[in-house]
Design an enzyme around this catalytic site. Structure first.
Site, PDB file in Angstrom:
ATOM      1  N   ASP A   1     -10.598   4.033  -0.944  1.00  0.00           N
ATOM      2  CA  ASP A   1     -11.217   2.966  -0.154  1.00  0.00           C
ATOM      3  C   ASP A   1     -12.735   2.887  -0.310  1.00  0.00           C
ATOM      4  O   ASP A   1     -13.434   3.901  -0.306  1.00  0.00           O
ATOM      5  CB  ASP A   1     -10.895   3.172   1.325  1.00  0.00           C
ATOM      6  CG  ASP A   1      -9.421   2.972   1.610  1.00  0.00           C
ATOM      7  OD1 ASP A   1      -8.634   2.836   0.648  1.00  0.00           O
ATOM      8  OD2 ASP A   1      -9.059   2.956   2.785  1.00  0.00           O
TER       9      ASP A   1
ATOM     10  N   GLY B   1      -5.121   3.450  -7.946  1.00  0.00           N
ATOM     11  CA  GLY B   1      -5.405   3.617  -9.368  1.00  0.00           C
ATOM     12  C   GLY B   1      -4.603   4.704 -10.048  1.00  0.00           C
ATOM     13  O   GLY B   1      -4.913   5.110 -11.174  1.00  0.00           O
TER      14      GLY B   1
ATOM     15  N   GLU C   1      -2.293   1.422  -4.881  1.00  0.00           N
ATOM     16  CA  GLU C   1      -1.883   2.833  -5.028  1.00  0.00           C
ATOM     17  C   GLU C   1      -3.034   3.642  -5.600  1.00  0.00           C
ATOM     18  O   GLU C   1      -2.835   4.678  -6.204  1.00  0.00           O
ATOM     19  CB  GLU C   1      -0.563   2.982  -5.784  1.00  0.00           C
ATOM     20  CG  GLU C   1      -0.431   2.216  -7.074  1.00  0.00           C
ATOM     21  CD  GLU C   1      -1.054   2.945  -8.257  1.00  0.00           C
ATOM     22  OE1 GLU C   1      -2.298   2.852  -8.405  1.00  0.00           O
ATOM     23  OE2 GLU C   1      -0.307   3.568  -9.040  1.00  0.00           O
TER      24      GLU C   1
ATOM     25  N   ASP D   1       0.843  -1.196   0.000  1.00  0.00           N
ATOM     26  CA  ASP D   1       0.000   0.000   0.000  1.00  0.00           C
ATOM     27  C   ASP D   1       0.884   1.254   0.000  1.00  0.00           C
ATOM     28  O   ASP D   1       1.660   1.459   0.935  1.00  0.00           O
ATOM     29  CB  ASP D   1      -0.872  -0.083   1.262  1.00  0.00           C
ATOM     30  CG  ASP D   1      -2.011   0.899   1.272  1.00  0.00           C
ATOM     31  OD1 ASP D   1      -1.983   1.845   0.472  1.00  0.00           O
ATOM     32  OD2 ASP D   1      -2.917   0.721   2.098  1.00  0.00           O
TER      33      ASP D   1
HETATM   34  C1  GLA Z   1      -5.448   2.088   2.906  1.00  0.00           C
HETATM   35  C2  GLA Z   1      -5.977   0.994   1.998  1.00  0.00           C
HETATM   36  C3  GLA Z   1      -6.992   0.172   2.762  1.00  0.00           C
HETATM   37  C4  GLA Z   1      -6.361  -0.407   4.012  1.00  0.00           C
HETATM   38  C5  GLA Z   1      -5.776   0.697   4.857  1.00  0.00           C
HETATM   39  C6  GLA Z   1      -4.964   0.163   6.022  1.00  0.00           C
HETATM   40  O1  GLA Z   1      -6.432   3.016   3.226  1.00  0.00           O
HETATM   41  O2  GLA Z   1      -6.522   1.537   0.836  1.00  0.00           O
HETATM   42  O3  GLA Z   1      -7.495  -0.864   1.941  1.00  0.00           O
HETATM   43  O4  GLA Z   1      -5.366  -1.339   3.653  1.00  0.00           O
HETATM   44  O5  GLA Z   1      -4.918   1.525   4.096  1.00  0.00           O
HETATM   45  O6  GLA Z   1      -4.405   1.167   6.787  1.00  0.00           O
END
Ligand code: GLA
Length: 504
Positions: free
Chosen positions: A331, A310, A308, A270
């Site tokens: 998210d 997109g 990342e 991530d």
């Molecule tokens: C980001 C990701 C989520 C999750 C959180 C964890 O927001 O997009 O899917 O993994 O981090 O902190």
């Protein structure tokens, strides 16, 4: 004469004084140490130097390393400056200030979602050396990483949507147990993925340890494997993950080896604080390549999930860096507007999807309770039509009968997992209705009819929607009903969906 000049200069104030007065250092010069700022971004120190009236400085953070002071200046006795705020286009910089209060430097500013208002104390050059941020350099891209995994979109469960950081060894084992006892494993859901919140500190050799909630990672992966399941883990290429845990920055190869030694089968990587360091297409891509190559070098097979959001047309290079899936959005949350926005409009360019590489519109919210049955049916239908990874995000122990039926519908899963690997898309949009088509390996075509409106609506499907000359076999995937032809029209409830396969 001389005396008169001096007098004139005095009368004119500083006008005749030297242009750039060799100011004494400002009261802010030096090293200031911070021990208790909010962990995001974790300010460790501030360094200020001034020379010939020009001030320069940095605020060093655990998340982003040294953040440079832009346009530092003294105003009303305070040190003011601007600082970059990630690559968030709307707030490229934000104002910061420092005031002296009883010998301490009170630092105020905002970065990402964190408000800083903390006091630092005077340190020495040796402290600055000890707290200096260790930069890591990225290697150039190598040859595309071979990829044989994920011939169909990965299926499983991830801890984040339901539990966020509130996870431990026991909870993960319990989810593995429930995956089996509910029949979800046998329906195809294979991965139990630990998302953010498992990390502890690095040991003296830099080897990352799990936190106290995960006393023995190898025992945990053994347990999950013993259930006929696979298990995933999570990190970031930045110094910190999104929830503020230790990331892999500067330890990429070492962490890949650790995950392999523990027995993991899947890594979600991530960008998070890494976006400070890797803010353009080239460095983001190289940072994903770095971990992709490190995973490959372990000799263990990992599904590699790129997160990342997109950026930089990730689908066009995700496979080259070793990825089998890549997020296409920010998210998901457990509500219809967010799910629909992602599922209908941000599910990624279908050109990039296919065996061994999938657009990932984020994990499922089915079963979490924030949407109606019709809305969840739309969610599941959209993900299956999109050949999206199916990562459940609810508490598997609390899977009620309706949720289980939705998640284990064999006909719907078969469309998602179809060997042809085509990502379906909208072929027709009329008012609140959307018709989607997805050609399947057996020559049939999956059709979905979505109603994005707030009232029931009707529409007739046609053979042309499926790209066929005629239709003689229709199967309703949610009900299982079969028919020889399409009905005159379908009435779809508000925010609901109909899903079929048709053949000529
Ligand atoms: C980001 C990701 C989520 C999750 C959180 C964890 O927001 O997009 O899917 O993994 O981090 O902190």
């Amino acid at each position: 004469m001389k005396r008169a000049l001096v007098l004139a200069a005095a009368l004119l104030g500083t006008a005749l004084a030297p242009a750039a007065p060799t100011l004494a250092k400002t009261a802010y010069d030096g090293v200031w140490l911070f021990d208790d700022t909010p962990p995001t971004p974790g300010v460790t120190m501030m360094e200020v130097t001034s020379k010939g009236g020009k001030i320069a400085g940095t605020v060093t953070t655990k998340w982003y390393g040294p953040v440079e002071m832009m346009n530092p200046r003294i105003e009303n006795g305070e040190l003011k400056f601007e600082a970059r705020n990630l690559n968030d286009k709307e707030h490229l910089t934000r104002p910061w200030s420092v005031a002296l209060e009883s010998g301490q430097a009170r630092l105020k500013g905002r970065i990402w979602e964190s408000e800083i208002d903390s006091k630092g104390y005077k340190g020495k050059p040796a402290d600055a050396k000890a707290r200096a941020f260790q930069f890591s350099t990225l290697a150039p891209l190598g040859a595309p990483i071979p990829n044989k995994l994920a011939a169909t979109p990965p299926m499983g469960w991830s801890s984040w949507n339901k539990f966020a950081e509130h996870i431990d060894d026991k909870a993960i084992r319990a989810q593995a147990d429930a995956m089996v006892s509910t029949g979800l494993r046998d329906a195809g859901y294979l991965y139990i993925n630990i998302d953010d919140g498992w990390q502890g500190k690095r040991d003296a050799n830099g080897v990352l340890q799990p936190n106290a909630k995960f006393p023995d990672m190898k025992a945990l992966t053994d347990y999950v494997h013993s259930k006929g399941l696979k298990i995933g883990i999570y990190s970031s290429q930045g110094p910190r993950t999104c929830a503020g845990y230790e990331g892999s920055y500067g330890h990429v190869a070492q962490d890949a080896k650790t995950y392999a030694a523990w027995g993991f089968d899947y890594l979600k990587y991530d960008l998070c604080s890494g976006e400070w360091f890797y803010a353009d297409a080239d460095t983001v891509k190289r940072s994903y390549y770095e971990m992709g190559a490190a995973l490959q070098a372990t000799g263990r097979e990992f599904i590699y999930s790129l997160c990342e959001y997109g950026r930089f047309d990730v689908g066009s290079w995700g496979r080259d860096v070793g990825g089998q899936l890549w997020r296409t959005t920010g998210d998901i949350t457990d509500d219809y507007p967010t799910m629909a926005k992602i599922g209908f409009d941000k599910n990624g360019n279908p050109d990039w999807a296919g065996p061994h590489g999938w657009n990932d519109p984020d994990m499922l919210e089915v079963g979490n309770g924030g949407m109606s049955a019709d809305e969840y049916r739309t969610h599941m239908t959209l993900w299956a039509m999109s050949a999206a990874p199916l990562m459940m995000g609810h508490d598997l122990r609390e899977t009620d009968a309706a949720t289980l039926a939705m998640l284990t519908n064999k006909r719907v899963i078969a469309v998602d997992q179809d060997a042809k690997g085509v990502q379906g898309n909208a072929v027709r949009k009329i008012g609140t209705m959307e018709v989607w088509a997805k050609p399947l390996a057996n020559g049939r075509v999956a059709l979905a009819l979505f109603n994005r409106g707030d009232a029931a609506a009707s529409l007739a499907l046609t053979p042309a929607d499926a790209g066929l000359a005629s239709i003689s076999q229709v199967e309703d995937l949610w009900s299982g009903a079969k028919a020889a032809k399409l009905p005159a029209s379908y009435t779809v409830p508000a925010r609901g969906a109909v899903m079929l396969t048709v053949g000529s």
